[in-house]
Design a protein around this motif. Structure first.
Motif, PDB file in Angstrom:
ATOM      1  N   GLY A 124       0.809  -1.208   0.000  1.00 37.98           N
ATOM      2  CA  GLY A 124       0.000   0.000   0.000  1.00 37.98           C
ATOM      3  C   GLY A 124       0.843   1.258   0.000  1.00 37.98           C
ATOM      4  O   GLY A 124       0.811   2.051  -0.939  1.00 37.98           O
ATOM      5  N   MET A 125       1.645   1.428   1.054  1.00 36.35           N
ATOM      6  CA  MET A 125       2.400   2.671   1.215  1.00 36.35           C
ATOM      7  C   MET A 125       3.607   2.744   0.292  1.00 36.35           C
ATOM      8  O   MET A 125       4.033   3.832  -0.088  1.00 36.35           O
ATOM      9  CB  MET A 125       2.857   2.819   2.670  1.00 36.35           C
ATOM     10  CG  MET A 125       1.722   3.128   3.631  1.00 36.35           C
ATOM     11  SD  MET A 125       0.670   4.493   3.088  1.00 36.35           S
ATOM     12  CE  MET A 125       1.882   5.805   2.911  1.00 36.35           C
ATOM     13  N   ARG A 126       4.208   1.600  -0.065  1.00 35.51           N
ATOM     14  CA  ARG A 126       5.427   1.641  -0.871  1.00 35.51           C
ATOM     15  C   ARG A 126       5.155   1.544  -2.365  1.00 35.51           C
ATOM     16  O   ARG A 126       6.039   1.830  -3.165  1.00 35.51           O
ATOM     17  CB  ARG A 126       6.368   0.504  -0.460  1.00 35.51           C
ATOM     18  CG  ARG A 126       7.270   0.829   0.714  1.00 35.51           C
ATOM     19  CD  ARG A 126       6.496   0.864   2.006  1.00 35.51           C
ATOM     20  NE  ARG A 126       7.337   1.196   3.165  1.00 35.51           N
ATOM     21  CZ  ARG A 126       6.878   1.283   4.396  1.00 35.51           C
ATOM     22  NH1 ARG A 126       5.596   1.098   4.645  1.00 35.51           N
ATOM     23  NH2 ARG A 126       7.681   1.583   5.388  1.00 35.51           N
ATOM     24  N   LEU A 127       3.943   1.185  -2.771  1.00 39.71           N
ATOM     25  CA  LEU A 127       3.621   1.092  -4.198  1.00 39.71           C
ATOM     26  C   LEU A 127       2.388   1.916  -4.554  1.00 39.71           C
ATOM     27  O   LEU A 127       2.438   2.798  -5.395  1.00 39.71           O
ATOM     28  CB  LEU A 127       3.401  -0.377  -4.591  1.00 39.71           C
ATOM     29  CG  LEU A 127       2.988  -0.611  -6.052  1.00 39.71           C
ATOM     30  CD1 LEU A 127       4.088  -0.116  -6.981  1.00 39.71           C
ATOM     31  CD2 LEU A 127       2.703  -2.082  -6.304  1.00 39.71           C
ATOM     32  N   ILE A 128       1.263   1.628  -3.875  1.00 42.01           N
ATOM     33  CA  ILE A 128       0.005   2.283  -4.225  1.00 42.01           C
ATOM     34  C   ILE A 128       0.030   3.762  -3.847  1.00 42.01           C
ATOM     35  O   ILE A 128      -0.447   4.613  -4.605  1.00 42.01           O
ATOM     36  CB  ILE A 128      -1.182   1.570  -3.547  1.00 42.01           C
ATOM     37  CG1 ILE A 128      -1.265   0.123  -4.046  1.00 42.01           C
ATOM     38  CG2 ILE A 128      -2.491   2.308  -3.827  1.00 42.01           C
ATOM     39  CD1 ILE A 128      -2.321  -0.705  -3.352  1.00 42.01           C
ATOM     40  N   PHE A 129       0.606   4.091  -2.674  1.00 40.47           N
ATOM     41  CA  PHE A 129       0.629   5.485  -2.225  1.00 40.47           C
ATOM     42  C   PHE A 129       1.319   6.421  -3.222  1.00 40.47           C
ATOM     43  O   PHE A 129       0.751   7.459  -3.586  1.00 40.47           O
ATOM     44  CB  PHE A 129       1.271   5.579  -0.846  1.00 40.47           C
ATOM     45  CG  PHE A 129       1.597   6.984  -0.420  1.00 40.47           C
ATOM     46  CD1 PHE A 129       0.587   7.869  -0.082  1.00 40.47           C
ATOM     47  CD2 PHE A 129       2.911   7.419  -0.371  1.00 40.47           C
ATOM     48  CE1 PHE A 129       0.881   9.170   0.302  1.00 40.47           C
ATOM     49  CE2 PHE A 129       3.221   8.710  -0.003  1.00 40.47           C
ATOM     50  CZ  PHE A 129       2.201   9.587   0.337  1.00 40.47           C
ATOM     51  N   PRO A 130       2.544   6.102  -3.695  1.00 41.19           N
ATOM     52  CA  PRO A 130       3.173   6.994  -4.680  1.00 41.19           C
ATOM     53  C   PRO A 130       2.343   7.151  -5.952  1.00 41.19           C
ATOM     54  O   PRO A 130       2.280   8.235  -6.524  1.00 41.19           O
ATOM     55  CB  PRO A 130       4.512   6.308  -4.980  1.00 41.19           C
ATOM     56  CG  PRO A 130       4.782   5.456  -3.796  1.00 41.19           C
ATOM     57  CD  PRO A 130       3.443   4.998  -3.336  1.00 41.19           C
TER      58      PRO A 130
ATOM     59  N   PHE B 117       9.856  -0.503  -9.251  1.00 43.15           N
ATOM     60  CA  PHE B 117       9.904  -1.863  -8.713  1.00 43.15           C
ATOM     61  C   PHE B 117      11.094  -2.051  -7.768  1.00 43.15           C
ATOM     62  O   PHE B 117      10.982  -2.730  -6.745  1.00 43.15           O
ATOM     63  CB  PHE B 117       9.958  -2.874  -9.854  1.00 43.15           C
ATOM     64  CG  PHE B 117       8.716  -2.880 -10.699  1.00 43.15           C
ATOM     65  CD1 PHE B 117       7.516  -3.327 -10.185  1.00 43.15           C
ATOM     66  CD2 PHE B 117       8.743  -2.382 -11.990  1.00 43.15           C
ATOM     67  CE1 PHE B 117       6.365  -3.312 -10.953  1.00 43.15           C
ATOM     68  CE2 PHE B 117       7.593  -2.358 -12.766  1.00 43.15           C
ATOM     69  CZ  PHE B 117       6.391  -2.828 -12.249  1.00 43.15           C
ATOM     70  N   ILE B 118      12.236  -1.440  -8.092  1.00 42.27           N
ATOM     71  CA  ILE B 118      13.388  -1.502  -7.199  1.00 42.27           C
ATOM     72  C   ILE B 118      13.069  -0.787  -5.891  1.00 42.27           C
ATOM     73  O   ILE B 118      13.428  -1.250  -4.797  1.00 42.27           O
ATOM     74  CB  ILE B 118      14.640  -0.879  -7.861  1.00 42.27           C
ATOM     75  CG1 ILE B 118      15.046  -1.678  -9.097  1.00 42.27           C
ATOM     76  CG2 ILE B 118      15.797  -0.816  -6.870  1.00 42.27           C
ATOM     77  CD1 ILE B 118      15.452  -3.102  -8.816  1.00 42.27           C
ATOM     78  N   ILE B 119      12.372   0.347  -5.997  1.00 40.32           N
ATOM     79  CA  ILE B 119      11.961   1.089  -4.801  1.00 40.32           C
ATOM     80  C   ILE B 119      11.055   0.231  -3.926  1.00 40.32           C
ATOM     81  O   ILE B 119      11.246   0.133  -2.705  1.00 40.32           O
ATOM     82  CB  ILE B 119      11.252   2.399  -5.198  1.00 40.32           C
ATOM     83  CG1 ILE B 119      12.265   3.397  -5.769  1.00 40.32           C
ATOM     84  CG2 ILE B 119      10.531   3.016  -3.993  1.00 40.32           C
ATOM     85  CD1 ILE B 119      11.638   4.656  -6.326  1.00 40.32           C
ATOM     86  N   MET B 120      10.071  -0.414  -4.532  1.00 37.11           N
ATOM     87  CA  MET B 120       9.144  -1.242  -3.778  1.00 37.11           C
ATOM     88  C   MET B 120       9.865  -2.413  -3.110  1.00 37.11           C
ATOM     89  O   MET B 120       9.634  -2.713  -1.934  1.00 37.11           O
ATOM     90  CB  MET B 120       8.032  -1.773  -4.687  1.00 37.11           C
ATOM     91  CG  MET B 120       6.939  -2.501  -3.901  1.00 37.11           C
ATOM     92  SD  MET B 120       5.713  -3.304  -4.947  1.00 37.11           S
ATOM     93  CE  MET B 120       6.648  -4.687  -5.579  1.00 37.11           C
ATOM     94  N   LEU B 121      10.774  -3.069  -3.847  1.00 39.31           N
ATOM     95  CA  LEU B 121      11.504  -4.202  -3.286  1.00 39.31           C
ATOM     96  C   LEU B 121      12.419  -3.768  -2.140  1.00 39.31           C
ATOM     97  O   LEU B 121      12.457  -4.412  -1.083  1.00 39.31           O
ATOM     98  CB  LEU B 121      12.328  -4.878  -4.386  1.00 39.31           C
ATOM     99  CG  LEU B 121      11.534  -5.595  -5.485  1.00 39.31           C
ATOM    100  CD1 LEU B 121      12.463  -6.059  -6.603  1.00 39.31           C
ATOM    101  CD2 LEU B 121      10.775  -6.790  -4.904  1.00 39.31           C
ATOM    102  N   GLY B 122      13.161  -2.657  -2.350  1.00 33.39           N
ATOM    103  CA  GLY B 122      14.079  -2.183  -1.327  1.00 33.39           C
ATOM    104  C   GLY B 122      13.369  -1.736  -0.062  1.00 33.39           C
ATOM    105  O   GLY B 122      13.742  -2.135   1.052  1.00 33.39           O
ATOM    106  N   LEU B 123      12.318  -0.921  -0.218  1.00 30.39           N
ATOM    107  CA  LEU B 123      11.569  -0.460   0.945  1.00 30.39           C
ATOM    108  C   LEU B 123      10.797  -1.610   1.594  1.00 30.39           C
ATOM    109  O   LEU B 123      10.578  -1.613   2.808  1.00 30.39           O
ATOM    110  CB  LEU B 123      10.609   0.659   0.544  1.00 30.39           C
ATOM    111  CG  LEU B 123      11.260   1.944   0.015  1.00 30.39           C
ATOM    112  CD1 LEU B 123      10.193   3.001  -0.264  1.00 30.39           C
ATOM    113  CD2 LEU B 123      12.293   2.486   0.986  1.00 30.39           C
ATOM    114  N   GLY B 124      10.406  -2.593   0.778  1.00 30.02           N
ATOM    115  CA  GLY B 124       9.751  -3.780   1.324  1.00 30.02           C
ATOM    116  C   GLY B 124      10.679  -4.563   2.230  1.00 30.02           C
ATOM    117  O   GLY B 124      10.270  -5.060   3.289  1.00 30.02           O
ATOM    118  N   ILE B 125      11.946  -4.687   1.833  1.00 31.18           N
ATOM    119  CA  ILE B 125      12.950  -5.362   2.676  1.00 31.18           C
ATOM    120  C   ILE B 125      13.070  -4.624   4.012  1.00 31.18           C
ATOM    121  O   ILE B 125      13.071  -5.242   5.088  1.00 31.18           O
ATOM    122  CB  ILE B 125      14.315  -5.406   1.963  1.00 31.18           C
ATOM    123  CG1 ILE B 125      14.263  -6.389   0.789  1.00 31.18           C
ATOM    124  CG2 ILE B 125      15.424  -5.814   2.942  1.00 31.18           C
ATOM    125  CD1 ILE B 125      15.526  -6.393  -0.057  1.00 31.18           C
TER     126      ILE B 125
END
Length: 338
Positions: A84-90, A258-266
């Motif tokens: 939600g916050m790392r993909l949908i929010f932006p 996608f790199i942003i989502m993966l990195g922030l997801g980690i």
């Protein structure tokens, strides 16, 4: 201790493999694959450093919740945090700022990431206003609490507690701070900042009110809800506010969504693991000033978010201030134990 991090480590391995694939695929370049993996790790560390104070606050609220709601937050809440916050929010921010539909915004992120990042950056003032006002209220509510019995920085915290008898004092402090910051902004940006800040303030009051309607005890944020749902919503809003600067800062490192989502997801996964450690081991009770350090860090973050609307502050500074305050509170706790 390691068992709390098994899921995070496994998730990280999967994310790094995906990052390598994303980097390798366009030009079949191993150097690009390595670069993507490296950026993913940097973003993970960025997220953990910026959200470490959030970890302590999450743990303090989770301790007041039933076990079933703890599990719900650590599962459903994590999905909301990562996706939600790392993909949908932006994407939502770009939709509103660029007057685009969701599919157009996603296509823009994939085909023209620099333009996507530019639109997101143009919404910086509104995002920082909302998040800054919300987190400022969170921090002040902890210190303006008449039931607070432990003080870390006594010569500051004790007078603040005495002011808690003045109803609405924290709201007055926030409003004054917002007005002062708005004076440093151009007129058009000042209106945007104040409008978004009011929404942040209203959101905080609404979440607190919902907690009370759900029979939450009145008091500090860590006591906001034993009823479950109220605490769950409170923690999700906290995560949203904390993630603002991480999401915005991530585009300074890479524009690949996608790199942003993966990195922030980690990073979000490790924040979850650290929260579990604090809850399950009872470290917050043992290290009595750790929570105080977290709320001082929240106040610092709120002030930095508002100042960043007219003066750029590197994310590394924000992260170091948060970690530094929590580190000092940890050392003070050890000294008190001894």
């Amino acid at each position: 201790m390691i068992r709390y991090f098994r899921g995070s480590l496994l998730f990280s391995v999967v994310c790094l493999i995906l990052a390598a694939f994303i980097g390798y695929q366009p030009a079949h370049s191993f150097s690009q694959a390595f670069s993507s993996v490296f950026l993913c790790l940097v973003l993970g560390f960025l997220e953990v450093s910026l959200s470490f104070d959030n970890t302590v606050v999450n743990a303090s609220v989770l301790q007041t919740m039933s076990e079933i709601w703890q599990k719900r937050f650590l599962t459903w809440g994590l999905l909301i945090a990562v996706f939600g916050m790392r993909l949908i929010f932006p994407v939502m921010i770009v939709c509103m700022a660029g007057h685009l539909g969701p599919l157009s915004a996603i296509n823009l992120a994939l085909a023209h990431p620099h333009q996507y990042a530019k639109i997101l950056a143009e919404a910086h003032t509104a995002i920082m206003g909302f998040g800054g006002a919300f987190l400022f209220m969170v921090g002040l509510d902890f210190f303006f609490n008449e039931e607070k019995k432990i003080h870390w920085i006594k010569f500051i915290e004790s007078p603040l507690q005495k002011l808690s008898s003045c109803q609405g004092v924290e709201i007055a402090v926030v409003l004054v701070a917002l007005y002062v910051v708005s004076r440093f902004l151009p007129q058009s940006e000042a209106l945007t900042f104040l409008t978004s800040s009011m929404f942040g303030l209203i959101t905080y009051i609404a979440v607190q009110s919902m907690g009370q309607l759900l029979e939450a005890p009145k008091g500090a944020p860590q006591q906001v809800a034993k009823a479950g749902l109220g605490a769950f919503l409170y923690l999700e809003m906290m995560d949203a506010s904390f993630s603002f600067d991480g999401v915005i800062g991530a585009f300074a490192i890479t524009t690949n969504l996608f790199i942003i989502m993966l990195g922030l997801g980690i990073g979000a996964m490790f924040v979850r693991s650290l929260t579990m450690v604090l809850v399950k081991t009872g470290s917050l009770a043992e290290y009595r000033y750790l929570e105080h350090g977290a709320f001082w860090a929240i106040l610092a973050l709120a002030i930095i978010m508002m100042i960043s609307t007219f003066y750029e502050i590197p994310e590394i500074i924000t992260g170091l201030i948060g970690i530094g305050l929590i580190g000092l509170s940890y050392l003070s706790s050890i000294k008190k134990i001894r």
